[in-house]
Motif scaffolding. Structure first.
Motif, PDB file in Angstrom:
ATOM      1  N   VAL A   1      31.924  22.617  85.401  1.00 40.34           N
ATOM      2  CA  VAL A   1      32.272  21.862  84.129  1.00 40.34           C
ATOM      3  C   VAL A   1      31.892  20.453  84.406  1.00 40.34           C
ATOM      4  N   ILE A   2      31.046  20.060  83.533  1.00 42.62           N
ATOM      5  CA  ILE A   2      30.255  18.732  83.620  1.00 42.62           C
ATOM      6  C   ILE A   2      30.314  18.052  82.320  1.00 42.62           C
ATOM      7  N   GLY A   3      30.369  16.709  82.337  1.00 39.79           N
ATOM      8  CA  GLY A   3      30.183  15.930  81.025  1.00 39.79           C
ATOM      9  C   GLY A   3      29.989  14.539  81.315  1.00 39.79           C
ATOM     10  N   PRO A   4      30.110  13.441  80.319  1.00 38.67           N
ATOM     11  CA  PRO A   4      29.703  12.327  80.738  1.00 38.67           C
ATOM     12  C   PRO A   4      30.608  11.406  81.410  1.00 38.67           C
ATOM     13  N   GLY A   5      30.161  10.604  82.236  1.00 38.13           N
ATOM     14  CA  GLY A   5      30.949   9.900  83.244  1.00 38.13           C
ATOM     15  C   GLY A   5      31.787  10.776  84.302  1.00 38.13           C
ATOM     16  N   THR A   6      30.856  11.619  84.641  1.00 34.35           N
ATOM     17  CA  THR A   6      31.398  12.551  85.637  1.00 34.35           C
ATOM     18  C   THR A   6      30.445  12.695  86.971  1.00 34.35           C
ATOM     19  N   TRP A   7      31.049  12.596  88.105  1.00 36.07           N
ATOM     20  CA  TRP A   7      30.414  12.818  89.340  1.00 36.07           C
ATOM     21  C   TRP A   7      30.325  14.056  89.447  1.00 36.07           C
ATOM     22  N   ILE A   8      28.992  14.535  89.771  1.00 34.93           N
ATOM     23  CA  ILE A   8      28.677  15.944  89.977  1.00 34.93           C
ATOM     24  C   ILE A   8      27.920  16.247  91.212  1.00 34.93           C
ATOM     25  N   SER A   9      28.115  17.640  91.768  1.00 32.52           N
ATOM     26  CA  SER A   9      27.317  17.877  92.894  1.00 32.52           C
ATOM     27  C   SER A   9      26.141  19.017  92.584  1.00 32.52           C
ATOM     28  N   ILE A  10      24.769  18.572  93.047  1.00 29.49           N
ATOM     29  CA  ILE A  10      23.860  19.618  92.678  1.00 29.49           C
ATOM     30  C   ILE A  10      23.456  20.364  94.254  1.00 29.49           C
TER      31      ILE A  10
ATOM     32  N   GLN B 111      27.928   7.420  81.568  1.00 29.05           N
ATOM     33  CA  GLN B 111      29.340   7.397  81.089  1.00 29.05           C
ATOM     34  C   GLN B 111      29.090   7.449  79.396  1.00 29.05           C
ATOM     35  N   VAL B 112      28.040   7.145  78.931  1.00 29.42           N
ATOM     36  CA  VAL B 112      27.860   7.543  77.438  1.00 29.42           C
ATOM     37  C   VAL B 112      26.789   8.318  77.265  1.00 29.42           C
ATOM     38  N   LEU B 113      26.967   9.207  76.270  1.00 27.67           N
ATOM     39  CA  LEU B 113      25.684  10.217  76.056  1.00 27.67           C
ATOM     40  C   LEU B 113      25.586  10.195  74.614  1.00 27.67           C
ATOM     41  N   PRO B 114      24.471  10.562  74.119  1.00 26.63           N
ATOM     42  CA  PRO B 114      24.247  10.867  72.500  1.00 26.63           C
ATOM     43  C   PRO B 114      25.165  11.922  72.226  1.00 26.63           C
ATOM     44  N   ILE B 115      25.623  12.146  70.954  1.00 28.02           N
ATOM     45  CA  ILE B 115      26.295  13.117  70.458  1.00 28.02           C
ATOM     46  C   ILE B 115      25.746  14.588  70.691  1.00 28.02           C
ATOM     47  N   SER B 116      24.225  14.395  70.747  1.00 33.99           N
ATOM     48  CA  SER B 116      23.473  15.655  70.756  1.00 33.99           C
ATOM     49  C   SER B 116      23.298  16.495  72.265  1.00 33.99           C
ATOM     50  N   PHE B 117      24.153  15.665  72.951  1.00 33.95           N
ATOM     51  CA  PHE B 117      24.312  16.293  74.622  1.00 33.95           C
ATOM     52  C   PHE B 117      25.506  16.848  74.721  1.00 33.95           C
ATOM     53  N   LEU B 118      26.536  16.439  73.894  1.00 30.15           N
ATOM     54  CA  LEU B 118      27.816  16.892  74.023  1.00 30.15           C
ATOM     55  C   LEU B 118      28.302  18.322  73.425  1.00 30.15           C
ATOM     56  N   ASN B 119      28.968  19.349  74.273  1.00 30.42           N
ATOM     57  CA  ASN B 119      29.212  20.443  73.975  1.00 30.42           C
ATOM     58  C   ASN B 119      27.928  20.933  73.726  1.00 30.42           C
TER      59      ASN B 119
ATOM     60  N   PHE C  33      25.767  23.501  81.014  1.00 33.53           N
ATOM     61  CA  PHE C  33      26.563  23.037  79.829  1.00 33.53           C
ATOM     62  C   PHE C  33      27.186  21.647  79.992  1.00 33.53           C
ATOM     63  N   CYS C  34      26.805  20.906  79.042  1.00 32.79           N
ATOM     64  CA  CYS C  34      27.525  19.691  78.880  1.00 32.79           C
ATOM     65  C   CYS C  34      28.826  19.628  78.136  1.00 32.79           C
ATOM     66  N   GLN C  35      29.886  19.349  78.595  1.00 36.23           N
ATOM     67  CA  GLN C  35      30.984  19.217  77.738  1.00 36.23           C
ATOM     68  C   GLN C  35      31.096  17.846  77.304  1.00 36.23           C
ATOM     69  N   GLY C  36      32.123  17.738  76.186  1.00 33.61           N
ATOM     70  CA  GLY C  36      32.331  16.371  75.638  1.00 33.61           C
ATOM     71  C   GLY C  36      33.138  15.707  76.669  1.00 33.61           C
ATOM     72  N   LEU C  37      33.893  16.405  77.318  1.00 31.45           N
ATOM     73  CA  LEU C  37      34.907  15.796  78.374  1.00 31.45           C
ATOM     74  C   LEU C  37      35.199  16.652  79.464  1.00 31.45           C
ATOM     75  N   ALA C  38      34.969  16.268  80.668  1.00 32.85           N
ATOM     76  CA  ALA C  38      34.988  17.277  81.853  1.00 32.85           C
ATOM     77  C   ALA C  38      36.098  16.747  82.960  1.00 32.85           C
ATOM     78  N   PRO C  39      37.158  16.555  82.641  1.00 36.36           N
ATOM     79  CA  PRO C  39      38.123  15.633  83.602  1.00 36.36           C
ATOM     80  C   PRO C  39      38.409  16.934  84.842  1.00 36.36           C
ATOM     81  N   ALA C  40      38.591  16.286  85.995  1.00 37.86           N
ATOM     82  CA  ALA C  40      38.793  17.024  87.300  1.00 37.86           C
ATOM     83  C   ALA C  40      39.698  15.926  88.315  1.00 37.86           C
TER      84      ALA C  40
ATOM     85  N   GLY D 197      18.417  16.886  77.924  1.00 38.87           N
ATOM     86  CA  GLY D 197      18.960  17.516  76.719  1.00 38.87           C
ATOM     87  C   GLY D 197      18.351  17.284  75.379  1.00 38.87           C
ATOM     88  N   VAL D 198      19.060  17.526  74.362  1.00 39.13           N
ATOM     89  CA  VAL D 198      18.537  17.276  72.947  1.00 39.13           C
ATOM     90  C   VAL D 198      18.391  16.090  72.736  1.00 39.13           C
TER      91      VAL D 198
END
Length: 564
Positions: free
Chosen positions: A348-357, A409-417, A436-443, A386-387
């Motif tokens: 579950v990833i989204g803008p402003g999120t730390w991810i592990s590759i 932290q901020v992505l274009p709307i075309s990236f979300l969901n 898949f990039c969600q609009g919000l990915a809290p954890a 993304g798009v």
């Protein structure tokens, strides 16, 4: 007169009783027989039975001491008569045997007794040859066949004389064999002059005698001379192969197998399991395609052999060996196996999120970085595609199997969901992973297989049950930590910097043990790092209780909080 085969006469005095004036004219004797096992049975011995007067003695009879091997008979039952004494020693073992034969008559007062002595001896050891025959195989133009040693008289008495009346042919080197002593060791070899012989089979024999035992033995000698057989030839004696781990198998290489003469049938053998060849047999001329199967091989250099050998009946086999080398180069190109939220380790990833590759060959080990976070480390970089564009990711840590990075932290709307991809570039290559990039990915951050919440007490110590930690208490104020909770109010202008804590723009609800608890403060305190100060209720049951946070209709994965 009596006739005896013995050399000595032993007179046995007997009491002679006269009956009507008749008596035997003899006194008996001792008779000796000697028999060698396996030889002819000894000849009988004879004695003439007569009277001391001109009157005949009637009713003559014989009786033995009962041994089965004693044989006796009379030519007549009235004197004069011939007594025949013999032995049948067949089946007796070596040793001494004795018995007797008596001649008597009811008309006589005395009896003639003949004592039989039989000596049975073992036969002398035979004159032997080892081996009993010899064969030499020679090929025109080739090296001489190896010499062989003939041993004569190994069983007879050491030092006994042995003679030979044989004259070896010119192609056989036998040395002096006319006279010798047991055991007689004779080195035999083929003379180099055999090359003047036409292909074929040549025979002779060597005859030996032990003069003092009249024993003899003959040893057949055979020389097979063959024309040089055809030999194999190959178009190459070395084949190198190169393989990059993970790539396609190297193409096969062809070897031409031919013969110096007539066609030869061949078989192909391989010295290593990673070698392949096709075909594995056939008649010359033929093409053998040699290949390698590097699956499962670690990086390194491997050496093997392809051996082509003649089959069938040949005087000398012919072999060609092709050395094969396989160099396996490690595939250091990066591979991504998953992209997950660095807090929950869920996809579950989204803008402003730390991810592990996660993956392999993602880069060298580096020390964790602080703000400002770089967009590349030791030649390793990553971006979100993304798009509508591509965005570089901030790096906090790299290793061969994991990269910790921060999504913008901020992505274009075309990236979300929407579908997107994470691309990683390293000095050894580039790769990407669709996600898949969600609009919000809290954890919420957690640790351990039980996923204990990364919570702290007001003094900064960690909430937990393991060494160095302590559980939370009812009514206590603690802090939860997370990522991906969205914008602040006001928004942070540059998240890749040190900035004062900013409260979240959206409200949050925190649930502990199924109860909504009081949120004292919620906001972002560092790049992608969110802090939640909460006060625990007074009625939580001791033990591990679930914790989650919900914002804008999205709830985090549940973690565990230890209550005492």
């Amino acid at each position: 007169m009596r006739q005896l085969a013995t050399s000595k006469r032993i007179l046995l005095p007997l009491l002679i009783l006269a009956t009507c004036g008749l008596s035997f004219a003899d006194y008996g004797d001792t008779v000796y027989f000697t028999y060698q096992i396996g030889s002819t049975i000894p000849s009988p011995q004879y004695s003439t039975i007569t009277s001391t007067t001109t009157r005949q003695i009637p009713n003559l009879a014989i009786r033995t001491s009962g041994q089965w091997w004693i044989q006796a008979s009379l030519s007549s039952t009235t004197t004069p008569s011939t007594l025949t004494m013999g032995v049948n020693p067949t089946g007796l073992s070596a040793g001494g045997y004795s018995g007797s034969v008596e001649v008597w008559s009811p008309n006589m007062g005395n009896t003639l007794v003949y004592y039989i002595n039989l000596t049975v001896t073992n036969p002398p050891p035979p004159l032997t040859a080892s081996p009993s025959s010899m064969t030499f195989n020679a090929v025109q133009g080739a090296t001489l066949p190896p010499s062989q040693t003939l041993v004569i008289g190994a069983l007879i008495t050491a030092g006994a004389m042995i003679t030979s009346d044989s004259t070896p042919p010119g192609w056989l080197n036998a040395g002096w064999i006319s006279v010798g002593t047991a055991p007689m060791r004779i080195p035999l070899s083929i003379s180099p002059s055999f090359t003047n012989l036409s292909p074929g089979t040549y025979t002779t024999s060597l005859h030996f005698t032990a003069p003092f035992s009249s024993q003899e033995v003959t040893v057949p000698i055979t020389l097979n001379v063959s024309a040089p057989p055809p030999v194999l030839r190959t178009s190459a004696n070395q084949l190198p192969f190169q393989y990059l781990a993970g790539s396609s198998t190297p193409a096969t290489q062809a070897i031409q197998v031919t013969s110096s003469g007539s066609a030869l049938t061949t078989a192909v053998s391989l010295s290593a399991p990673w070698l392949t060849a096709n075909p594995l047999n056939g008649s010359t001329p033929l093409t053998v395609n040699v290949g390698v199967n590097p699956a499962g091989l670690a990086a390194g250099t491997y050496n093997g052999q392809v051996v082509v050998t003649t089959t069938g009946v040949f005087t000398n086999s012919s072999t060609q060996t092709i050395a094969v080398s396989l160099t396996v180069t490690p595939d250091n190109r990066p591979i991504i196996t998953s992209v997950v939220n660095a807090a929950s380790f869920k996809s579950v990833i989204g803008p402003g999120t730390w991810i592990s590759i996660m993956g392999s060959n993602l880069g060298p080990n580096t020390l964790p970085q602080g703000v400002p976070f770089p967009i590349s480390m030791n030649g390793v970089s990553a971006e979100l595609d993304g798009v509508g564009g591509a965005y570089s990711l901030l790096f906090q840590f790299t290793s061969p199997t994991q990269i910790n990075a921060f999504l913008p932290q901020v992505l274009p709307i075309s990236f979300l969901n929407a579908s997107c991809s994470i691309a990683v570039t390293t000095p050894t290559g580039a790769t990407s992973f669709n996600t898949f990039c969600q609009g919000l990915a809290p954890a919420l951050f957690s640790y351990g297989p039980q996923q204990y919440a990364s919570a702290t007490h007001l003094d900064g110590s960690v909430v937990g049950v393991v060494a160095g930690t302590r559980p939370a208490q009812n009514g206590e104020i603690i802090t939860l930590w997370g990522t991906g909770f969205g914008q602040t109010a006001p928004p942070v202008s540059n998240v890749n910097s040190v900035f004062p804590p900013q409260v979240l723009a959206n409200s949050v609800a925190v649930y502990v043990g199924g109860q909504s608890v009081q949120v004292l403060w919620a906001g972002m305190v560092g790049t992608g790092l969110y802090q939640f100060n909460i006060q625990l209720p007074d009625n939580l049951m001791p033990g591990d209780v679930p914790v989650s946070i919900k914002t804008v209709g999205t709830e985090t994965e549940r973690v565990v909080l230890s209550i005492r």
